[in-house]
Design an enzyme around this catalytic site. Structure first.
Site, short mmCIF file in Angstrom:
data_model
loop_
_atom_site.label_atom_id
_atom_site.label_comp_id
_atom_site.label_asym_id
_atom_site.label_seq_id
_atom_site.Cartn_x
_atom_site.Cartn_y
_atom_site.Cartn_z
N HIS A 14 5.55 6.31 15.41
CA HIS A 14 5.96 7.28 14.40
C HIS A 14 5.12 8.53 14.52
CE1 HIS A 14 5.97 8.92 10.14
NE2 HIS A 14 7.23 8.98 10.51
N HIS A 18 1.82 7.08 16.27
CA HIS A 18 1.05 5.90 15.86
C HIS A 18 1.98 4.70 15.71
CE1 HIS A 18 -1.42 9.16 13.58
NE2 HIS A 18 -1.86 9.05 14.83
N GLN A 46 0.86 -1.18 0.00
CA GLN A 46 0.00 0.00 0.00
C GLN A 46 0.90 1.24 0.00
OE1 GLN A 46 -3.45 -0.15 2.55
NE2 GLN A 46 -3.48 2.07 2.86
N TYR A 87 4.39 7.37 2.23
CA TYR A 87 4.61 6.16 3.01
C TYR A 87 4.48 4.94 2.08
CZ TYR A 87 2.54 9.34 6.57
OH TYR A 87 2.20 10.41 7.36
N LYS A 110 7.32 0.12 7.27
CA LYS A 110 7.04 1.21 6.35
C LYS A 110 8.31 1.98 6.05
CE LYS A 110 5.03 4.13 10.04
NZ LYS A 110 4.43 3.14 10.95
N ARG A 145 1.26 15.04 13.56
CA ARG A 145 0.58 13.75 13.36
C ARG A 145 1.29 12.69 14.19
NH1 ARG A 145 -2.81 13.65 8.56
NH2 ARG A 145 -2.52 15.53 7.29
N ASN A 186 0.67 5.43 0.75
CA ASN A 186 -0.12 6.53 1.30
C ASN A 186 0.62 7.84 1.14
OD1 ASN A 186 -1.98 4.63 2.18
ND2 ASN A 186 -1.31 4.69 4.30
#
Length: 316
Positions: A119, A62, A47, A132, A72, A59, A49
């Site tokens: 992160h 997480h 994936q 990402y 990632k 942000r 992002n």
């Protein structure tokens, strides 16, 4: 490129080696063999992002508590960020430690981290875009959130005012609360991981595979499959019966009948490269590109691939 492990075990900083000329520069942003060789773990993108943020947006923090690998690769493709990785793996020798890196568009620096690493980042410019590459697809409910302003984490934001945060991030638990919930990931020493690593020598293979013929030997036996171009339209049909069609479509000729009428269009191979131009003057070329042959010249040289490909081309 250079792949350096940071102060948090299992996390890496990728620094590209740029090739510059009068046009700008070129660099490899990531390379499977380099990353796998450094980490000992395969990294396959599942994936991709992008996040776009105003200046002052914060942000994170997480991390994921999904089983298995959920790593990632993070880079900044527009603007600039202060990126922070936090070791949230319970039992890790560096639990609670962080690693801060300034990432900005054009430097090409990227950060690799397992999903179990916390992160977060602070956007330092308007319209900052972070990219990402993820080794797993998003799993709803698998994300663990922590308060990025928790004094126990002591992250080096150096804020000049209140950051812009989502309601979810602003309400995230502290490190102590997250530990009490039991949702933080646990650290597994590398020796306990039974994951594929690049072999130091010949791989272990069954006798049948080790004795298998080479491509040339298999071709000589005549047992390799041959490509057969389609002679009819073999389109998928609804499994429960014939589809509903208007009378005009139902009465349409078959492919063979249409070919016999001569009304099907013909393919015309290009005789020259007719690429769109948007410039007011000649573009910047490297000397190598400016001296490259024309389409006619390279066709005459015989170096262009032909369709359908020959067996030699297929095996290259």
């Amino acid at each position: 490129m250079r792949v350096d492990e940071t102060g948090i075990p299992g996390t890496y900083r990728l620094v590209p080696e740029k090739i510059s000329d009068e046009r700008g520069h070129f660099y490899e942003a990531a390379k499977y063999s380099e990353l796998t060789g450094a980490t000992g773990l395969p990294f396959t993108v599942r994936q991709v992002n992008n996040s776009v943020s105003r200046r002052g947006v914060l942000r994170g923090v997480h991390c994921n508590d999904v089983p298995g690998d959920a790593s990632k690769l993070v880079t900044c493709v527009r603007g600039a960020i202060l990126d922070v990785m936090v070791d949230l793996r319970v039992g890790s020798p560096t639990f609670g430690a962080h690693e801060a890196t300034r990432l900005q568009a054009g430097d090409g620096v990227a950060l690799y981290m397992p999903g179990s690493i916390g992160h977060a980042f602070l956007a330092l410019e308007e319209g900052t875009c972070v990219n990402y590459l993820l080794s797993t697809e998003y799993v709803p409910g698998a994300m663990v959130d922590l308060d990025a302003l928790d004094p126990a984490l002591d992250l080096p934001w150096a804020l000049d005012g209140p950051p812009v945060r989502s309601a979810k991030d602003a309400a995230a638990p502290t490190l102590a609360e997250a530990m009490a919930s039991g949702r933080l990931p646990h650290y597994t020493p590398p020796t306990a991981l039974d994951l594929p690593r690049p072999p130091d020598g010949p791989p272990v293979r069954p006798a049948k595979d080790a004795a298998a013929p080479t491509l040339a030997e298999a071709m000589a036996t005549g047992r390799l499959p041959h490509y057969t171009p389609p002679t009819a339209l073999d389109l998928p049909r609804p499994p429960n019966g014939p589809p509903m069609r208007p009378a005009k479509d139902a009465a349409a000729p078959t492919l063979a009948e249409a070919m016999a009428t001569g009304r099907l269009p013909h393919y015309t191979p290009p005789t020259a490269l007719d690429l769109p131009r948007t410039l007011d003057g000649p573009p910047m070329h490297s000397a190598k590109d400016a001296a490259a042959p024309t389409l006619a010249e390279v066709t005459a040289s015989g170096r262009l691939l032909r369709y359908p490909p020959s067996r030699g081309a297929e095996s290259s």
